[in-house]
Each structure stands twice: as C-alpha cells, then as structure tokens.
Write an enzyme that holds these catalytic residues in place. Structure first.
Site, mmCIF file in Angstrom:
data_model
loop_
_atom_site.group_PDB
_atom_site.id
_atom_site.type_symbol
_atom_site.label_atom_id
_atom_site.label_comp_id
_atom_site.label_asym_id
_atom_site.label_seq_id
_atom_site.Cartn_x
_atom_site.Cartn_y
_atom_site.Cartn_z
ATOM 1 N N HIS A 175 0.696 -1.211 -0.161
ATOM 2 C CA HIS A 175 0.190 0.029 -0.040
ATOM 3 C C HIS A 175 1.000 1.263 -0.120
ATOM 4 O O HIS A 175 0.525 2.238 -0.761
ATOM 5 C CB HIS A 175 -1.101 0.027 1.238
ATOM 6 C CG HIS A 175 -1.995 1.223 1.269
ATOM 7 N ND1 HIS A 175 -2.421 1.737 2.563
ATOM 8 C CD2 HIS A 175 -2.529 1.848 0.267
ATOM 9 C CE1 HIS A 175 -3.236 2.875 2.089
ATOM 10 N NE2 HIS A 175 -3.332 2.809 0.657
ATOM 11 N N ASP A 210 2.686 -9.495 -13.001
ATOM 12 C CA ASP A 210 2.516 -10.785 -12.626
ATOM 13 C C ASP A 210 2.823 -12.036 -13.579
ATOM 14 O O ASP A 210 3.227 -13.070 -13.243
ATOM 15 C CB ASP A 210 0.937 -10.807 -12.345
ATOM 16 C CG ASP A 210 0.731 -10.635 -10.744
ATOM 17 O OD1 ASP A 210 1.832 -10.720 -9.800
ATOM 18 O OD2 ASP A 210 -0.163 -10.097 -10.303
ATOM 19 N N GLU A 247 -2.539 -12.505 -16.953
ATOM 20 C CA GLU A 247 -1.618 -12.322 -15.909
ATOM 21 C C GLU A 247 -0.718 -13.937 -15.504
ATOM 22 O O GLU A 247 0.160 -14.120 -15.231
ATOM 23 C CB GLU A 247 -2.189 -11.956 -14.474
ATOM 24 C CG GLU A 247 -2.738 -10.593 -14.607
ATOM 25 C CD GLU A 247 -3.309 -9.977 -13.209
ATOM 26 O OE1 GLU A 247 -2.874 -9.519 -12.616
ATOM 27 O OE2 GLU A 247 -4.543 -10.588 -12.990
ATOM 28 N N CYS A 262 -1.006 -3.204 -18.977
ATOM 29 C CA CYS A 262 -0.821 -2.377 -17.684
ATOM 30 C C CYS A 262 0.304 -3.028 -16.755
ATOM 31 O O CYS A 262 0.028 -3.982 -16.248
ATOM 32 C CB CYS A 262 -2.161 -1.964 -17.019
ATOM 33 S SG CYS A 262 -3.157 -3.414 -16.322
#
Length: 759
Positions: free
Chosen positions: A360, A625, A601, A672
């Site tokens: 975060h 990922d 991913e 992305c």
C-alpha cells in the site's frame, strides 16, 4: 548436531555487533566439533582480500593482519572454488601457504567452507586439527549448513558495524532492496520506529549529557508512577501472585545497578532511549539463555518493563522531533498513517526494511511521485537517524553517507530529471503518434485521488487500471456499497469523458486485508483475485453495483476481472455482472451495461488467449504478474528479484502471442505494467500491436516522447531483431543502443553508481 546448530544460530542472532558474532562462531564451533582451531576470514570490501577476523586456536595477534587474495592459500582457494575444501594433510595441497604469524604449522587437517550471501563470498569458515585426518561427511555437512545460515547474519552485522561510528567516521555504504517508486531523492533519514520496541531504537548520540540524564531519570519516575497506578487499579481483580509482578517491576526500576549501566552509556554520549534499549536487551538475552524455564519466561517480563520505560522516553522526546526540509522516512514497515504525519512539502522519499513494490505504501509513493525503495532487508536502519541518504527508486538502491563523487553524480541525475520534465511538458496535449502516423493510446494506472491531477497534467487519455482494492486497504472493514459508489464516482467524474477501467477487488498474494485475513503457504498460487470474489459473490455483486451506479450519466466505466486462469471464471463472472445490471435496472437506475474485460496474468490465460478474447470486450495484460509467473520469480523477494526480467525472451513471446490472439478475435488488447512505462519496452509493445499502454503517470511523458521519436516501420524491425534473441541481457542492451541511436538517451533510466565507479 541439529540442536547445536540451532543454539549457535540463536546466540549469533542475539549478538550485539560483528565482533560478538564472530567471537560466538569461532568459540562455539570449536566446542561443538571438538577441533583445535576455528577461524573466520571476511572480505575487505575495499581491497577484495580476505582478512583473518576471529580465531580460537591460532595466534590471536594474527587477527586483522593475515590477508589473502582470492586464490591465495587454502582460504583463497575456497573463495575461488565457492565450495568446501576438506584436506587430510593441508601442507600437501598445491595452494598451501605458510603464515608464521598464525602458528598454524602445528595443524594438519583442514576444512574450509565459503560463507556466501547473494552469490557473493563474504568470507570463509575454517576448522583445523593437529592430527592427520579427513573430516567426515557429517562434519562437513554441519559446517556447510552453518555457513549458509550465518551468511545473512554476518552480512547484517557487517552493515551494522560499517555504520556504527555515525558522528565520528562516516563511511559510504550501499544497500539493495526493491524499486518501488521511480526517481532519486537526496535528503536526511528520519527514522520511524515502533513506539515501544526495544529492538528498533535508532542508534543516536546526545550533545547534552546532563539533559539526557535528566530525561532518563524523569522517564524512570514516570514509569514507576504508572506501574503503581496500574497495580493499584487492578489489585481487586488480580491474585497475590499476579500482583507480585508489579512489585517486581518496581524493584527492577529501583535497582541502582540497572540505572548505573544506562547512565554509564549516556556519559559516553549515547542517547537515553538507545542506552536504555541496549542495557535491557542484554538482560533479556541473559534470561533467554538460561536453562531453567522459569527464568527463561522472565525474559518477557524484562522486555515488557523495558518497553514501558521506553514509551515514556519516547513521549518526552516526541515533542522535540522535527522534520527536516528534505525528509526521507525510514522504518521497518512504513504505513499510510506515518506518511500523513509528515508535511508534504518536506517529504521527498521513502525507505522500508519490509514491504514490496505492490504494498500500500508503495502505491501511495507512486501516486505522490515520491522515490521509494522497499525490502531493504540488510539495512540497520536504527543506526542511520539523521544520516544523509540517496534513494535510487530506479534501481532499488539506498546509499548512506554518499561520498563526494557519488553525491555529485546523483545531484546531476536530479537536475537531469527536472530538465527532462520541463522539456517534455509541451507533449501533454499532443497524441502518442509515431513519425509515420501510427497512434497508440497512453493511459494511466491509478488507485488514489492524488493520481488524478498528475495524470491529467501529463496528458493521460484514460485509466487502464484503477486499483479498487486501495479503498479496501484503507479501512478496518469492507466499505459499504454507497461508500464505494462515492469513491468510484470521484474517479469516473475526474477523468470523464475518458474511459476508466476499474479492476474488481484483487486481494491475496501480497495484498492482504487486516479484517479479512488469508493465511496460505503459497499465497501467490492460492486464493486471490477473481477466485476470492467468485467464492464471495456478495462482495463481487456489491462492488459491481457500486461501479455501475457511480457511472450513471457518465458512461465511461469499463470493468476488468483480475487473475483469470480459464474460461469458466469469465463465464461465471459475466453472469454476476449481468445480474447486478438487471437488479439496478429493476431499481430504476438507467445505467448501461459497461464493457467487460479481463487481465491476462497467468500462463494458462496466455495459452487460452484466443478463447478468452472471444468472450470479452477487451483484454489487458498484467505484465508484472505474468513475468513473475512465467519466470517463477517473486519480484518482491530481494534474493531473486534480479532474475525478474521484463524483456526475457519467454515474456516477449508470450506478449506477442496474446496480442495476436486478440487480433484474431477482433478484441482490443492493452497492457498495464512496468514494461508499458519503460520507453524501450513501449516501442516493442507498440510494434507488437498493443492498442493501449497503461502506466504510472510519472512515466507517461518519457514514453510519449519515445513513441513520437520513432517510425513504426523501424520499431517493427527492432521487434523482429529482439524476438530472435535468446538472452534478456542482449535484448536490454540492443533496445538501449537503439534509443541512443535515435538521440533519445535522455529518456533512459538514469545511470546509477556503477557508472560513477567507471568514471
């Protein structure tokens, strides 16, 4: 020997400094293996030689004097071989050299094992015997195992020792972690330590000894008062034995010898909190080392008492803490709340011992444009409070006490970044179009409202990834449907009429909710992404309803499903999306059914890309990922992060396969991930045929400049050239040289300290 192994490692972990670590190793190994000699040689970073640093059995006067180059003598031979050397008669080996200072002519048997940390030989652990004999397999295995376990401890102790003389001699030191947010920050460390954790008290000296002694004695007085008050308040609820604990605490605080130990260290100009922490931790270790279980259990009481006094010391100091103009926050695990305490105009960078590039705090750092490095595991952060730092958010490097040349180089990088930003400002209103007319959409990845202004200023044409988990991470419970609607509405309105792609809740892996714990042995291969929300349709439906209600009258919403591994998940999710849409229509909301897409991913989705593309309105590759899963590399693990290569041949081929499948199904394909935000990577993706590149707003101007500086036909040739290569390093070098050849060198990641060394 397993019990001995554990015992030695435990003792070493509790050691105060490098000298104590080495002393424990040579003493305990000699005892356990019943050898005449045990010695440790460590690498001198400046010369590259290996120096005798500790011994039991050789002449102690030789410590610090005997030095061997790699390949020199038996120890140097262990270094170059990077494997154990087990000899019955050391003198007979061709690499044997005699060093009179050691007195080792009396010993025949020799066993040396390398101490390796992050593929680098830190040192050599040696045992020797007087008689001619070969150490058996069990002894050799024990020493190899011990060396492997001690490598990290020694590396940390070395780093700690290198910084222990802060305020006296300042040594330049470099630590590696994970690149979490790009950019370079040059400023001073502000240590964030838990308020009452003895083990994390920063090393700091004091200028006014008398004031520091007064601070300490006042803290003791306040702690005594607090303990008495608590004991009095609870006396009717505790039995006699439990009440005795409070009396024991008071007795310890009244123990003059304890206070004398602390005051002695303060007299040596150590700060009161650090002096108190050092003394109390020494007492804790003594209790923990006792064989009697009753006394071992008392260690927790000593630690608790230490924490109570420390809390009072910290409270008195806190009012005196100020943030410097160029504050770099450093802590074991930074939080959003800690960031919020620092005035924004003073905060320029972040460094965290724990955490990942997806944590975060890392997301917030990217949103705020703050250079950040996470996972700097070997950093003795408690010893660098106030030190000058350079945070290299491009490479995931931290430099403590940078030397003049290193500082000059990074100063120039900061100035180059500012100049480049000024030069690229004019591109904001221009399209991302190659010189021969090929157009690509440049979108941004967001998660906070702080992203919005920076994204629009840099010319973002839409949002390719809005991380909906961020509002979930900020709360101590699931946000309600209405709370979610308000948050999503802000994003949709801010970017309207530009499209906003909202990813449904993607938790699990390294994104955990405190109020919804997921404990798994292998979280990245476990219950995460779409798997969680399909198992909890109440969460999924509430979120999708909130998104659609938020888009009312704007119609710029796109919904994206994370971690799709097969067509069944897409079909199940579409049923729920359509159900939520129908519910809203029935409730009187005139909302359109938004486009539904997926993220690719995992490898299975690459192989089923055609079938998946036929079922959705768009697909977007989550390259971070996907690279991680294709290469079996956890990019948040600093031990293997160097293997994570976005331009690995297997990754590039997978990316090409996905866009080809999308074209065949007439489905738009975007990406992305970090690769989209890299100028060289963006050229390759454009050549592959990606319609949308989504990235952090910080990278958008560089990527646009790169695209506008090339011809599509030339980029196509570059792509064919690198797809024929079989080595990631060669591909990276080829792309870099291509950009330099076009005069776009300024867009490349700035040079780090390796280039400084080459001059």
């Amino acid at each position: 020997m397993l019990g001995s192994l554990r015992s030695i490692v435990q003792e070493v972990n509790a050691a105060r400094d490098l000298h104590a670590v080495l002393d424990i190793i040579v003493r305990r190994v000699r005892e356990v293996m019943h050898t005449r000699v045990c010695s440790v040689y460590l690498r001198d970073k400046k010369s590259g030689n290996y120096v005798l640093m500790a011994t039991q059995g050789l002449n102690p006067d030789a410590v610090g004097k005997v030095r061997l180059a790699p390949g020199e003598g038996l120890v140097g031979n262990v270094v170059t071989r990077e494997e154990p050397l087990n000899l019955e008669q050391a003198e007979a080996h061709p690499a044997y050299q005699y060093f009179p200072a050691t007195g080792e002519e009396r010993f025949f048997a020799f066993l040396g094992t390398p101490i390796i940390h992050h593929r680098s030989v830190l040192g050599v652990l040696v045992v020797q015997q007087a008689e001619k004999r070969r150490f058996d397999e069990g002894e050799e295995a024990f020493l190899v195992t011990l060396s492997a376990q001690l490598a990290g401890v020694i590396a940390h102790a070395e780093a700690t020792g290198a910084l222990a003389t802060i305020g006296k001699q300042r040594h330049e030191a470099k630590f590696s972690g994970l690149a979490a947010s790009p950019g370079v920050a040059i400023g001073h460390a502000h240590i964030v330590a838990p308020p009452a954790n003895l083990a994390t008290v920063p090393y700091s000296s004091c200028g006014d000894v008398e004031a520091e002694l007064e601070l300490f004695h006042q803290a003791l007085t306040n702690a005594r008062k607090e303990i008495r008050e608590v004991g009095e308040r609870l006396k009717d609820e505790l039995n006699r034995e439990e009440r005795a604990l409070f009396d024991a605490y008071i007795s310890m605080l009244d123990d003059n010898s304890l206070a004398v130990e602390v005051c002695d260290r303060i007299q040596q100009q150590l700060s009161a909190p650090r002096a108190w922490a050092e003394v109390m931790l020494e007492h804790v270790r003594r209790f923990e080392a006792m064989s009697d279980s009753y006394f071992r259990d008392r260690a927790a009481d000593v630690r608790d008492l230490g924490a109570r006094v420390l809390m009072h010391l910290r409270q008195q100091q806190q009012s005196q803490r100020e943030y410097s103009e160029n504050t770099i926050l450093v802590g074991e695990e930074l939080t959003a709340a800690v960031l919020a305490e620092v005035p924004r105009e003073k905060l320029i960078g972040l460094v965290s011992v724990k955490g990942s590039a997806n944590s975060h705090v890392a997301i917030i750092a990217r949103a705020m444009g703050l250079p950040a490095v996470m996972g700097v595991q070997d950093l003795p952060y408690e010893q660098i409070d106030g030190a000058e730092l350079v945070v290299d958010g491009y490479r995931g490097e931290l430099h403590v006490h940078p030397g003049r040349e290193l500082r000059r180089r990074y100063d120039s990088i900061v100035e180059e970044e500012r100049e480049l930003a000024r030069n690229l400002d004019h591109l904001a209103g221009l399209p991302a179009e190659t010189s021969d007319g090929h157009r690509v959409r440049l979108w941004v990845n967001t998660g906070l409202m702080a992203d919005v202004v920076r994204s629009l200023e840099r010319g973002a044409e839409g949002v390719g990834l809005y991380r909906t988990e961020v509002p979930f991470l900020l709360r101590d419970r699931f946000p309600s449907e209405e709370e979610q609607r308000e948050i999503y509405r802000e994003q949709l309105q801010a970017f309207a009429p530009r499209p906003v792609t909202m990813r449904t809740l993607d938790i699990g892996g390294d994104k955990a909710l405190a109020y919804f714990p997921i404990e798994e042995t292998n979280p990245f291969l476990g219950w995460r992404g779409i798997r969680v929300t399909l198992d909890h349709p109440e969460i999924f439906l509430g979120q999708v309803r909130a998104m659609m209600k938020a888009s009312l009258g704007l119609d710029n919403l796109r919904i994206m499903l994370p971690m799709i591994s097969g067509v069944g998940e897409v079909d199940a999710a579409r049923v729920l999306v359509e159900r939520a849409h129908q519910e809203l229509l029935d409730e009187g909301y005139e909302v359109a059914l938004p486009p539904l897409g997926i993220m690719i991913e995992v490898p299975s989705a690459v192989y089923q890309a055609r079938e998946l593309a036929e079922r959705v309105d768009f697909i977007s590759v989550g390259s971070n990922d996907l690279t991680q899963y294709l290469l079996a590399v956890d990019r948040n693990n600093s031990r293997v992060a160097n293997i994570y290569r976005s331009l690995h041949p297997a990754v590039l081929r997978a990316l090409q396969d996905v866009v080809t499948a999308g074209r065949e199904a007439n489905t738009k394909v975007g990406i992305c991930g970090e690769l989209a935000g890299d100028p060289g990577g963006a050229l390759l993706l454009m050549a592959m045929g990606y319609d949308v590149l989504s990235m952090n707003a910080t990278n958008l101007p560089r990527v646009k400049a790169a695209l506008r500086g090339v011809r599509k036909a030339d980029a196509d040739q570059l792509l064919q050239q690198v797809l024929a290569m079989d080595n990631a390093e060669d591909i990276e070098e080829t792309v870099e040289e291509y950009l330099k050849g076009l005069g776009l060198k300024a867009l490349l990641q700035p040079a780090g300290d390796n280039e400084v060394a080459r001059g």
